[in-house]
Design a protein around this motif. Structure first.
Motif, PDB file in Angstrom:
ATOM      1  N   GLY A 156     108.200  92.304  29.880  1.00 50.35           N
ATOM      2  CA  GLY A 156     108.040  91.701  31.205  1.00 50.35           C
ATOM      3  C   GLY A 156     109.360  91.169  31.745  1.00 50.35           C
TER       4      GLY A 156
ATOM      5  N   GLY B  95     101.361  94.939  28.886  1.00 47.58           N
ATOM      6  CA  GLY B  95     102.238  94.214  27.971  1.00 47.58           C
ATOM      7  C   GLY B  95     103.383  93.474  28.637  1.00 47.58           C
ATOM      8  N   LEU B  96     103.235  93.175  29.939  1.00 44.91           N
ATOM      9  CA  LEU B  96     104.304  92.489  30.665  1.00 44.91           C
ATOM     10  C   LEU B  96     104.189  90.963  30.587  1.00 44.91           C
ATOM     11  N   ILE B  97     102.959  90.485  30.407  1.00 40.85           N
ATOM     12  CA  ILE B  97     102.730  89.039  30.336  1.00 40.85           C
ATOM     13  C   ILE B  97     101.798  88.720  29.173  1.00 40.85           C
ATOM     14  N   GLU B  98     101.793  87.447  28.821  1.00 44.85           N
ATOM     15  CA  GLU B  98     100.780  86.951  27.889  1.00 44.85           C
ATOM     16  C   GLU B  98     100.346  85.580  28.386  1.00 44.85           C
ATOM     17  N   ARG B  99      99.102  85.271  28.118  1.00 45.32           N
ATOM     18  CA  ARG B  99      98.544  83.977  28.525  1.00 45.32           C
ATOM     19  C   ARG B  99      98.549  83.057  27.314  1.00 45.32           C
ATOM     20  N   LYS B 100      99.022  81.822  27.533  1.00 39.12           N
ATOM     21  CA  LYS B 100      99.051  80.830  26.460  1.00 39.12           C
ATOM     22  C   LYS B 100      98.445  79.531  26.986  1.00 39.12           C
TER      23      LYS B 100
ATOM     24  N   GLU C 278      98.934  92.361  32.189  1.00 38.87           N
ATOM     25  CA  GLU C 278      98.702  91.925  30.806  1.00 38.87           C
ATOM     26  C   GLU C 278      98.391  93.148  29.936  1.00 38.87           C
TER      27      GLU C 278
ATOM     28  N   HIS D 146     103.197  83.677  30.639  1.00 37.67           N
ATOM     29  CA  HIS D 146     104.553  83.887  30.130  1.00 37.67           C
ATOM     30  C   HIS D 146     104.893  85.360  30.193  1.00 37.67           C
ATOM     31  N   LEU D 147     106.150  85.656  30.458  1.00 42.80           N
ATOM     32  CA  LEU D 147     106.626  87.035  30.423  1.00 42.80           C
ATOM     33  C   LEU D 147     106.918  87.426  28.976  1.00 42.80           C
ATOM     34  N   THR D 148     106.550  88.630  28.620  1.00 39.77           N
ATOM     35  CA  THR D 148     106.920  89.175  27.311  1.00 39.77           C
ATOM     36  C   THR D 148     108.360  89.687  27.439  1.00 39.77           C
ATOM     37  N   ASP D 149     108.927  90.165  26.332  1.00 44.69           N
ATOM     38  CA  ASP D 149     110.271  90.748  26.413  1.00 44.69           C
ATOM     39  C   ASP D 149     110.275  91.935  27.386  1.00 44.69           C
TER      40      ASP D 149
END
Length: 150
Positions: free
Chosen positions: A96, A74-79, A71, A91-94
């Motif tokens: 990620g 910048g590979l993932i984000e939590r929602k 996180e 969720h994977l970021t772009d």
């Protein structure tokens, strides 16, 4: 030991594979554990954080360290999970998704080379054997816990 044991063959082979994956991951400034995590996250819908550990066969503490690290990169984000107000979706970021593709390419290359070197029938037997071993373990057929006190 005159004869190699099944667990030794499994462990030695997995350690060799893990070393190979970690060497390859270094080129992407990553690790095998990060790649495995990225591959375990659904790229379209995300994955509930509570489902990730069991899916990967990892303890919660180890997984939370990896999630925190990726996180921060910048590979993932939590929602929030819309299906469960208390839950969180990973969720994977772009970025990620890019790194997930790199990881998938590495795994697919390994599979491709092994499939070229091993006859399909032998590979099928390998999968049957690993499935049997996993079932024996899951069904607790190897070491039965003694429930009576002696």
């Amino acid at each position: 030991m005159k004869e190699i044991t099944i667990d030794y063959a499994l462990r030695a082979t997995w350690q060799a594979v893990a070393r190979m994956y970690n060497e390859e991951a270094k080129q992407f400034e990553s690790t095998m554990a990060v790649g495995f995590t990225l591959l375990s996250i659904d790229p379209k819908t995300g994955t509930p954080s509570t489902a990730l550990g069991p899916k990967m066969g990892m303890e919660a503490t180890s997984l939370s360290r990896i999630l925190k690290s990726i996180e921060e990169k910048g590979l993932i984000e939590r929602k929030p999970n819309p299906a469960d107000g208390r839950g969180v979706l990973i969720h994977l970021t772009d970025f990620g998704l890019e790194k997930r593709k790199d990881s998938k390419d590495v795994v697919m290359r390994f599979n491709e080379i092994v499939k070229q070197a091993v006859e399909a029938e032998k590979l099928q037997h390998f999968f049957e054997v690993t499935e049997t071993i996993n079932k024996l373990i899951a069904d607790k057929k190897i070491y039965v816990k003694n429930t009576t006190n002696h």
